[in-house]
Design a protein around this motif. Structure first.
Motif: not given
Lengths: 246, 285
Positions: A205-206, B118-121, A201-202, A208-210, B114-116
């Motif tokens: 990968s960034t 959030e990881n994508q930003g 689920r990445g 700066k996660p939100t 939303a976890f994935g």
């Protein structure tokens, strides 16, 4: 056992206090904590404990806070007896014991009314690295899962003839080994699966996660902030300029 | 269903061989496989035949997380898996693992979905929109604020799937999705898969031992044995082929009955996929 495990689970309670911004709840807990450390008279500590009880009631969590405090009574008694024994006198010994209860009460109010989600937000707000925050989050998230695992292993080993409640203290501890080893093995396997799912689920990968949730101070939070600071300053003033009779 | 045909396949596995680090035995040997957009494909075979390894190669866990001796290549949607970072692959290939418990990280359902993202930003409004959309699609809105320890196995599975769908992958892999579910929940999951396939055009690769659950919605079955692809075709082609039972497949009764009838010379006009269809065929004048 099940009763103890249920105490570790966060339960969502809706009250005006639990709805506060988690930072305000943390501030209130810290204020209580500092005041309990400073208070040096029985009456002073008693007033703090009474205020903690009032806040707990306002947060509709009186019973849960009470349960935590009840656990701490054993230690409080120990502190009281020890201080009395080394000759500190009845009043000072009582102050120390009550102070311990006040400290436990103030911290438990925070942890009982703050959801793990909010704890995570506070940690992020404090700029704790994301990996550390995430390790904390998964540890708390998997408490009920690992508990359930442990109970299942206990049942399985009991059905094969393991007698957990037999023997003296030492053999009881030894009896736990057949429970602990499978539990550790299961948890290691689980952590491998978690790592796979995180990657898929990445995670990371960034840079700066939100976050789906955020913290925002509303007028209500600001009002409580001002009020609590005012009461705190007043209490410090009283502590400095007024001496309670005992 | 989304467009099907001989266009560029969504997934293409070309001459893939793999053995894990420190393992003398090859987990996969010269696997070739093409999967088109919009297909639902069952991946079948006995435990230990290399299904899980193949799936982990498709979503990039191999070679990114598990190193080993890797030959051949996999192309997903134009990207070569071994050269694409995990973060990008996560958006293209969703992976629902066997145990949903170990894929739910957060304290509330909506936060976990939303976890994935959030990881994508992604920005918060966009996440909120997608989370609400997916919860509506999978009918889990009432669970939005529930903590995972209050969910049933079937609900956990839906939540884990929602977290994957929210990332909008083109290809979703389900690893034995019904193994923890009761029959009713399992058949609900199958209709959900069919719905996601029709409405969103998502391509599914599903590992499943209970073949009768999925044959009505599957376009193809791929059978693996000892690290190789040994059979491939429509459910009827594969399951009425006498060779299929030698690879350890549990042939659904509908197909064995159909083969039996064919052997005795009474050929039905159309191969049935479900007991209901079989009954219809038999009652047809």
């Amino acid at each position: 056992m099940y009763w103890l495990a249920s105490g570790l689970l966060y339960r969502r309670v809706v009250s005006p206090f639990t709805k506060l911004d988690p930072r305000i709840k943390l501030l209130i807990a810290i204020e209580f904590f500092v005041l309990s450390l400073l208070a040096s008279s029985v009456i002073g500590v008693a007033i703090i404990i009474a205020s903690i009880v009032a806040v707990a009631a306002f947060a509709r969590s009186l019973r849960r806070v009470g349960r935590t405090v009840a656990f701490s009574l054993i230690f409080a008694t120990f502190i009281f007896v020890l201080n009395l024994w080394i000759g500190l006198g009845l009043l000072r010994s009582l102050t120390f014991a009550l102070r311990f209860i006040a400290i436990i009460g103030s911290t438990s109010i925070f942890f009982i009314t703050t959801s793990p989600d909010e704890l995570e937000q506070i940690m992020k707000w404090m700029r704790i690295p994301r990996d550390v925050v995430f390790a904390f989050v998964t540890a708390v998230r998997f408490i009920p899962v690992v508990m359930l695992d442990a109970f299942q292993i206990m049942d399985a080993q009991k059905s094969r003839g393991l007698e957990l409640e037999k023997g003296g203290l030492l053999s009881r501890v030894r009896n736990l080994i057949p429970v602990l080893i499978p539990l550790v093995v299961n948890s290691v396997i689980r952590s491998g699966e978690l790592a796979e799912a995180m990657e898929s689920r990445g995670y990371g990968s960034t840079p700066k996660p939100t976050s789906l949730y955020g913290m925002r101070l509303r007028w209500y939070d600001k009002a409580v902030l001002v009020l609590s600071l005012a009461v705190f300053v007043l209490a410090l003033y009283i502590y400095h300029f007024y001496t309670f009779p005992f | 269903m989304a467009s099907k045909g001989p266009e560029v396949p969504l997934l293409s596995v070309e001459g893939l061989s793999f053995s894990y680090l420190d393992s003398p035995r090859a987990a996969l040997t010269d696997v070739n496989l093409k999967i088109n957009r919009g297909e639902i494909v069952i991946l079948a075979g006995q435990s230990g035949c290399g299904k899980s390894t193949l799936l982990r190669c498709v979503n990039g866990l191999i070679p990114h997380m598990y190193p080993g001796d890797y030959k051949g290549r996999i192309v997903v949607d134009g990207d070569v898996v071994a050269e694409t970072p995990m973060g990008k692959l996560a958006q293209m290939v969703g992976f629902l693992f066997q145990n949903p418990e170990n894929q739910i990280f957060m304290f509330s359902v909506e936060r976990d979905i939303a976890f994935g993202l959030e990881n994508q930003g992604l920005p918060r409004q966009e996440m909120r929109r997608r989370v609400d959309e997916v919860m509506g699609l999978l009918h889990i809105e009432p669970l939005a604020l529930r903590p995972p320890h209050e969910l049933s196995d079937g609900q956990k599975q839906r939540v884990a799937l929602a977290g994957i769908i929210a990332m909008r992958p083109n290809l979703v892999i389900l690893d034995e999705p019904t193994s923890l579910l009761d029959p009713k929940t399992a058949s609900e999951l199958v209709s959900l898969v069919s719905k996601l396939n029709k409405e969103l055009g998502i391509t599914f690769v599903i590992v499943e031992h209970r073949l009768e659950l999925l044959t009505p919605i599957a376009d193809r079955i791929v059978v693996m044995d000892k690290g190789r692809v040994v059979m491939e075709g429509t459910p009827t082609e594969v399951l009425t082929n006498p060779a299929s039972s030698t690879h350890g497949l549990a042939i659904p009764p509908v197909f064995s009955l159909y083969s039996e009838l064919a052997e005795r010379g009474s050929r039905l006009p159309r191969a049935p996929l479900t007991p209901e269809e079989m009954a219809q065929e038999l009652n047809a004048p």
